[in-house]
Design a protein around this motif. Structure first.
Motif, mmCIF file in Angstrom:
data_model
loop_
_atom_site.group_PDB
_atom_site.id
_atom_site.type_symbol
_atom_site.label_atom_id
_atom_site.label_comp_id
_atom_site.label_asym_id
_atom_site.label_seq_id
_atom_site.Cartn_x
_atom_site.Cartn_y
_atom_site.Cartn_z
ATOM 1 N N TYR A 52 42.831 -9.792 35.597
ATOM 2 C CA TYR A 52 42.978 -8.364 35.258
ATOM 3 C C TYR A 52 43.263 -8.155 33.772
ATOM 4 O O TYR A 52 42.982 -7.097 33.220
ATOM 5 N N LEU A 53 43.787 -9.168 33.110
ATOM 6 C CA LEU A 53 44.078 -9.056 31.683
ATOM 7 C C LEU A 53 42.795 -8.914 30.860
ATOM 8 O O LEU A 53 42.804 -8.334 29.772
ATOM 9 N N MET A 54 41.660 -9.383 31.411
ATOM 10 C CA MET A 54 40.381 -9.252 30.713
ATOM 11 C C MET A 54 40.023 -7.787 30.488
ATOM 12 O O MET A 54 39.478 -7.440 29.438
ATOM 13 N N ILE A 55 40.318 -6.936 31.454
ATOM 14 C CA ILE A 55 40.011 -5.502 31.330
ATOM 15 C C ILE A 55 40.837 -4.891 30.201
ATOM 16 O O ILE A 55 40.317 -4.161 29.354
ATOM 17 N N ILE A 56 42.112 -5.212 30.179
ATOM 18 C CA ILE A 56 43.006 -4.672 29.144
ATOM 19 C C ILE A 56 42.542 -5.128 27.763
ATOM 20 O O ILE A 56 42.388 -4.310 26.844
ATOM 21 N N ILE A 57 42.305 -6.418 27.609
ATOM 22 C CA ILE A 57 41.880 -6.949 26.307
ATOM 23 C C ILE A 57 40.508 -6.410 25.923
ATOM 24 O O ILE A 57 40.266 -6.064 24.760
ATOM 25 N N GLY A 58 39.595 -6.316 26.884
ATOM 26 C CA GLY A 58 38.261 -5.775 26.605
ATOM 27 C C GLY A 58 38.310 -4.349 26.081
ATOM 28 O O GLY A 58 37.640 -4.006 25.099
ATOM 29 N N ILE A 59 39.123 -3.518 26.706
ATOM 30 C CA ILE A 59 39.270 -2.122 26.250
ATOM 31 C C ILE A 59 39.884 -2.083 24.859
ATOM 32 O O ILE A 59 39.414 -1.360 23.974
ATOM 33 N N TRP A 60 40.928 -2.873 24.641
ATOM 34 C CA TRP A 60 41.577 -2.878 23.331
ATOM 35 C C TRP A 60 40.655 -3.407 22.242
ATOM 36 O O TRP A 60 40.704 -2.950 21.095
ATOM 37 N N LYS A 61 39.794 -4.374 22.557
ATOM 38 C CA LYS A 61 38.842 -4.871 21.558
ATOM 39 C C LYS A 61 37.890 -3.756 21.122
ATOM 40 O O LYS A 61 37.637 -3.575 19.921
ATOM 41 N N PHE A 84 43.832 -7.864 16.688
ATOM 42 C CA PHE A 84 42.795 -8.895 16.695
ATOM 43 C C PHE A 84 43.368 -10.249 16.287
ATOM 44 O O PHE A 84 43.016 -11.286 16.847
ATOM 45 N N PHE A 85 44.261 -10.234 15.294
ATOM 46 C CA PHE A 85 44.890 -11.471 14.836
ATOM 47 C C PHE A 85 45.646 -12.140 15.987
ATOM 48 O O PHE A 85 45.494 -13.333 16.238
ATOM 49 N N PHE A 86 46.445 -11.358 16.705
ATOM 50 C CA PHE A 86 47.247 -11.932 17.789
ATOM 51 C C PHE A 86 46.381 -12.363 18.971
ATOM 52 O O PHE A 86 46.608 -13.434 19.551
ATOM 53 N N VAL A 87 45.400 -11.567 19.342
ATOM 54 C CA VAL A 87 44.531 -11.931 20.464
ATOM 55 C C VAL A 87 43.742 -13.197 20.148
ATOM 56 O O VAL A 87 43.666 -14.115 20.968
ATOM 57 N N MET A 88 43.154 -13.251 18.956
ATOM 58 C CA MET A 88 42.297 -14.386 18.646
ATOM 59 C C MET A 88 43.103 -15.650 18.318
ATOM 60 O O MET A 88 42.699 -16.747 18.688
ATOM 61 N N SER A 89 44.241 -15.516 17.652
ATOM 62 C CA SER A 89 45.069 -16.710 17.427
ATOM 63 C C SER A 89 45.608 -17.211 18.766
ATOM 64 O O SER A 89 45.671 -18.419 19.004
ATOM 65 N N PHE A 112 38.418 -15.569 15.097
ATOM 66 C CA PHE A 112 39.689 -15.552 14.374
ATOM 67 C C PHE A 112 39.445 -15.584 12.862
ATOM 68 O O PHE A 112 40.029 -14.804 12.101
ATOM 69 N N VAL A 113 38.544 -16.455 12.425
ATOM 70 C CA VAL A 113 38.212 -16.557 10.994
ATOM 71 C C VAL A 113 37.554 -15.257 10.508
ATOM 72 O O VAL A 113 37.861 -14.767 9.408
ATOM 73 N N LEU A 114 36.665 -14.686 11.303
ATOM 74 C CA LEU A 114 36.022 -13.419 10.925
ATOM 75 C C LEU A 114 37.049 -12.301 10.752
ATOM 76 O O LEU A 114 36.944 -11.485 9.825
ATOM 77 N N VAL A 115 38.043 -12.256 11.621
ATOM 78 C CA VAL A 115 39.112 -11.248 11.505
ATOM 79 C C VAL A 115 39.842 -11.420 10.179
ATOM 80 O O VAL A 115 40.068 -10.453 9.442
ATOM 81 N N ILE A 116 40.209 -12.642 9.856
ATOM 82 C CA ILE A 116 40.955 -12.909 8.620
ATOM 83 C C ILE A 116 40.114 -12.540 7.390
ATOM 84 O O ILE A 116 40.608 -11.897 6.461
ATOM 85 N N ILE A 117 38.849 -12.941 7.378
ATOM 86 C CA ILE A 117 37.989 -12.644 6.221
ATOM 87 C C ILE A 117 37.774 -11.145 6.086
ATOM 88 O O ILE A 117 37.854 -10.594 4.984
ATOM 89 N N SER A 118 37.515 -10.459 7.196
ATOM 90 C CA SER A 118 37.315 -9.006 7.159
ATOM 91 C C SER A 118 38.566 -8.318 6.612
ATOM 92 O O SER A 118 38.476 -7.441 5.748
ATOM 93 N N TRP A 119 39.723 -8.722 7.118
ATOM 94 C CA TRP A 119 40.977 -8.112 6.663
ATOM 95 C C TRP A 119 41.191 -8.382 5.169
ATOM 96 O O TRP A 119 41.540 -7.482 4.408
ATOM 97 N N TYR A 120 40.975 -9.600 4.734
ATOM 98 C CA TYR A 120 41.225 -9.981 3.348
ATOM 99 C C TYR A 120 40.339 -9.220 2.373
ATOM 100 O O TYR A 120 40.793 -8.809 1.302
ATOM 101 N N PHE A 121 39.079 -9.022 2.707
ATOM 102 C CA PHE A 121 38.125 -8.401 1.796
ATOM 103 C C PHE A 121 37.989 -6.883 1.983
ATOM 104 O O PHE A 121 37.133 -6.268 1.343
ATOM 105 N N ARG A 122 38.830 -6.272 2.811
ATOM 106 C CA ARG A 122 38.694 -4.830 3.029
ATOM 107 C C ARG A 122 38.898 -4.079 1.718
ATOM 108 O O ARG A 122 39.754 -4.447 0.909
ATOM 109 N N PRO A 123 38.098 -3.029 1.513
ATOM 110 C CA PRO A 123 38.192 -2.253 0.269
ATOM 111 C C PRO A 123 39.531 -1.510 0.163
ATOM 112 O O PRO A 123 40.205 -1.265 1.165
#
Length: 132
Positions: A52-61, A84-89, A112-123
């Motif tokens: 059931y946790l898949m539904i919760i995480i899917g909606i939050w994603k 995203f950081f907490f879910v993917m880590s 996880f790496v995509l989340v970090i790179i996106s966050w780091y390079f955000r305008p």
């Protein structure tokens, strides 16, 4: 017309490339979780989590992707990135703890790496500005 200096233009290209890749990954995994794909249920429960946790995480994603892609709302974006950081880590750590092979662990590592790179390079306009 204002022109971007090469660094700013390069940074924005990196940001959007990795952010769209991350968004695609988050939405596609959310859909797989929301439809409760047989393989995803086996993967998820194999990590020790209830299905059931898949539904919760899917909606939050999906909500997190929307928050990151819409203009303005920098505080909401920070919350989405944190989620995203907490879910993917957590996913990476869970795969490592149960001893999953690299083929099952790498998708979580990639997101996880995509989340970090996106966050780091955000305008700048997508960052919270704190005034002292």
């Amino acid at each position: 017309m204002k022109t971007l200096n090469p660094t700013t233009k390069k940074t924005k290209i990196i940001y959007w490339l990795f952010t769209l890749w991350m968004a695609l990954g988050m939405v596609s995994t959310a859909i797989v979780q929301l439809i409760k794909s047989k393989d995803e249920v086996a993967n998820f429960t194999g990590l020790g989590y209830p299905s059931y946790l898949m539904i919760i995480i899917g909606i939050w994603k999906i909500l997190g992707v929307i928050a990151i892609l819409i203009p303005k709302r920098p505080l909401l974006k920070e919350w989405a990135y944190a989620g995203f950081f907490f879910v993917m880590s957590g996913a990476v750590i869970s795969h490592l703890i149960v001893g999953d092979p690299a083929g099952r662990t790498l998708p979580a590592v990639l997101l996880f790496v995509l989340v970090i790179i996106s966050w780091y390079f955000r305008p700048a306009e997508r960052k919270i500005t704190i005034i002292d």
